[in-house]
Design a protein around this motif. Structure first.
Motif, PDB file in Angstrom:
ATOM      1  N   ILE A   1      82.727  32.186  20.212  1.00  0.00           N
ATOM      2  CA  ILE A   1      82.799  33.622  20.491  1.00  0.00           C
ATOM      3  C   ILE A   1      84.002  34.236  19.798  1.00  0.00           C
ATOM      4  O   ILE A   1      83.934  35.338  19.245  1.00  0.00           O
ATOM      5  N   ASP A   2      85.124  33.511  19.809  1.00  0.00           N
ATOM      6  CA  ASP A   2      86.347  34.007  19.180  1.00  0.00           C
ATOM      7  C   ASP A   2      86.170  34.155  17.670  1.00  0.00           C
ATOM      8  O   ASP A   2      86.602  35.141  17.063  1.00  0.00           O
TER       9      ASP A   2
ATOM     10  N   GLU B   1      83.272  37.286  16.816  1.00  0.00           N
ATOM     11  CA  GLU B   1      83.333  38.364  17.797  1.00  0.00           C
ATOM     12  C   GLU B   1      82.309  39.459  17.491  1.00  0.00           C
ATOM     13  O   GLU B   1      81.629  39.969  18.383  1.00  0.00           O
ATOM     14  N   GLY B   2      82.198  39.818  16.212  1.00  0.00           N
ATOM     15  CA  GLY B   2      81.240  40.861  15.845  1.00  0.00           C
ATOM     16  C   GLY B   2      79.817  40.449  16.144  1.00  0.00           C
ATOM     17  O   GLY B   2      79.000  41.257  16.603  1.00  0.00           O
ATOM     18  N   LEU B   3      79.516  39.188  15.902  1.00  0.00           N
ATOM     19  CA  LEU B   3      78.196  38.662  16.202  1.00  0.00           C
ATOM     20  C   LEU B   3      77.929  38.727  17.696  1.00  0.00           C
ATOM     21  O   LEU B   3      76.859  39.182  18.133  1.00  0.00           O
ATOM     22  N   ALA B   4      78.890  38.293  18.498  1.00  0.00           N
ATOM     23  CA  ALA B   4      78.712  38.310  19.946  1.00  0.00           C
ATOM     24  C   ALA B   4      78.513  39.728  20.455  1.00  0.00           C
ATOM     25  O   ALA B   4      77.664  39.996  21.318  1.00  0.00           O
ATOM     26  N   ARG B   5      79.269  40.678  19.898  1.00  0.00           N
ATOM     27  CA  ARG B   5      79.170  42.067  20.322  1.00  0.00           C
ATOM     28  C   ARG B   5      77.789  42.639  19.990  1.00  0.00           C
ATOM     29  O   ARG B   5      77.158  43.315  20.804  1.00  0.00           O
TER      30      ARG B   5
ATOM     31  N   ARG C   1      91.788  35.646  24.480  1.00  0.00           N
ATOM     32  CA  ARG C   1      91.653  34.223  24.195  1.00  0.00           C
ATOM     33  C   ARG C   1      92.320  33.361  25.261  1.00  0.00           C
ATOM     34  O   ARG C   1      91.728  32.389  25.760  1.00  0.00           O
ATOM     35  N   ALA C   2      93.530  33.697  25.629  1.00  0.00           N
ATOM     36  CA  ALA C   2      94.232  32.914  26.644  1.00  0.00           C
ATOM     37  C   ALA C   2      93.506  32.998  27.980  1.00  0.00           C
ATOM     38  O   ALA C   2      93.369  31.988  28.695  1.00  0.00           O
ATOM     39  N   GLU C   3      93.023  34.190  28.315  1.00  0.00           N
ATOM     40  CA  GLU C   3      92.309  34.353  29.575  1.00  0.00           C
ATOM     41  C   GLU C   3      90.971  33.609  29.551  1.00  0.00           C
ATOM     42  O   GLU C   3      90.552  33.025  30.553  1.00  0.00           O
ATOM     43  N   ALA C   4      90.291  33.632  28.398  1.00  0.00           N
ATOM     44  CA  ALA C   4      89.015  32.920  28.278  1.00  0.00           C
ATOM     45  C   ALA C   4      89.215  31.428  28.471  1.00  0.00           C
ATOM     46  O   ALA C   4      88.443  30.759  29.175  1.00  0.00           O
ATOM     47  N   ASP C   5      90.247  30.883  27.847  1.00  0.00           N
ATOM     48  CA  ASP C   5      90.554  29.460  28.034  1.00  0.00           C
ATOM     49  C   ASP C   5      90.857  29.171  29.503  1.00  0.00           C
ATOM     50  O   ASP C   5      90.471  28.121  30.036  1.00  0.00           O
TER      51      ASP C   5
ATOM     52  N   ILE D   1      82.892  35.985  29.910  1.00  0.00           N
ATOM     53  CA  ILE D   1      83.893  35.784  28.864  1.00  0.00           C
ATOM     54  C   ILE D   1      83.533  36.594  27.627  1.00  0.00           C
ATOM     55  O   ILE D   1      84.371  37.274  27.032  1.00  0.00           O
ATOM     56  N   GLY D   2      82.260  36.538  27.228  1.00  0.00           N
ATOM     57  CA  GLY D   2      81.835  37.292  26.051  1.00  0.00           C
ATOM     58  C   GLY D   2      81.947  38.786  26.239  1.00  0.00           C
ATOM     59  O   GLY D   2      82.346  39.510  25.316  1.00  0.00           O
ATOM     60  N   ALA D   3      81.621  39.261  27.444  1.00  0.00           N
ATOM     61  CA  ALA D   3      81.647  40.705  27.700  1.00  0.00           C
ATOM     62  C   ALA D   3      83.065  41.261  27.764  1.00  0.00           C
ATOM     63  O   ALA D   3      83.269  42.465  27.582  1.00  0.00           O
ATOM     64  N   ALA D   4      84.054  40.398  27.992  1.00  0.00           N
ATOM     65  CA  ALA D   4      85.439  40.857  28.170  1.00  0.00           C
ATOM     66  C   ALA D   4      86.277  40.710  26.913  1.00  0.00           C
ATOM     67  O   ALA D   4      87.507  40.756  26.977  1.00  0.00           O
ATOM     68  N   HIS D   5      85.645  40.559  25.734  1.00  0.00           N
ATOM     69  CA  HIS D   5      86.422  40.227  24.535  1.00  0.00           C
ATOM     70  C   HIS D   5      87.327  41.356  24.053  1.00  0.00           C
ATOM     71  O   HIS D   5      88.117  41.150  23.134  1.00  0.00           O
TER      72      HIS D   5
END
Length: 209
Positions: free
Chosen positions: A100-101, A104-108, A171-175, A161-165
């Protein structure tokens, strides 16, 4: 069951060129900013070739998504075949954050398209959830993951996680979320020990040896 006729080598190359360019545009976050015909020009193919392979923008997006899901599912199977169950699950989930990191554009863009109710998008989500289900089930059988939490909860965490990018410390919060998920899934034997201790206390208090 419908079977698809294999593409000629040149047609396959054109299709792959279109998909590669579409992925670049996805990653840049410009998928909806381009005219659909521009994908042909950017990929170096004719407009007719574009429409033969992908008659609509949505069809092109779905093809990119299908490849993404296939790659991730293959990764899950590879990890399950080569690592201990709990390690395979943890590696896959942390790899999802990396993915996702990096895209990011793809996930969005995919999140936007999934909101349209595409059948292909829904099918891909089910395939990915099945891959996670298999990883969790293997860890349950191994005795390293609790059996009262299913893969749906894990998928909800990944979607969140993806919705909160857009968060500044994403990144730190996702981990951190993945760490929480893994800690929550881990089967703890401390509870069993505590229950045994309580049972021993009851026996001692009753005076029965």
């Amino acid at each position: 069951m419908t079977t698809h006729k294999p593409l000629r080598a040149d047609a396959q190359r054109n299709r792959e060129a279109l998909l590669a360019k579409a992925r670049e545009v996805f990653d840049a976050g410009d998928f909806f900013d381009l005219r659909f015909d521009d994908f042909a020009r950017l990929a170096g193919v004719g407009t007719g070739t574009l429409y033969r392979h992908f008659p609509t923008r949505e069809a092109l997006a779905e093809a990119v998504y299908h490849e993404e899901v296939a790659t991730l599912c293959d990764r899950a199977r590879q990890l399950q075949a080569t690592l201990p169950a709990a390690e395979a699950l943890a590696t896959f989930l942390r790899g999802m954050v990396d993915h996702i990191d990096a895209h990011e554009g793809l996930a969005r863009t995919l999140a936007t398209l999934m909101a349209s109710g595409s059948g292909t998008m829904a099918e891909g989500s089910r395939a990915l959830e099945q891959a996670v289900t298999d990883l969790v089930a293997a860890a349950v059988r191994d005795g390293t993951v609790r059996d009262d939490v299913d893969a749906g909860a894990v998928m909800m965490a990944l979607h969140g996680i993806g919705a909160a990018h857009d968060r500044p410390d994403w990144r730190a919060e996702a981990d951190g979320v993945i760490t929480l998920v893994l800690d929550g899934l881990r089967r703890s034997h401390s509870g069993d020990g505590q229950r045994e201790h309580e049972q021993e206390s009851v026996v001692d208090q009753s005076g029965v040896p």
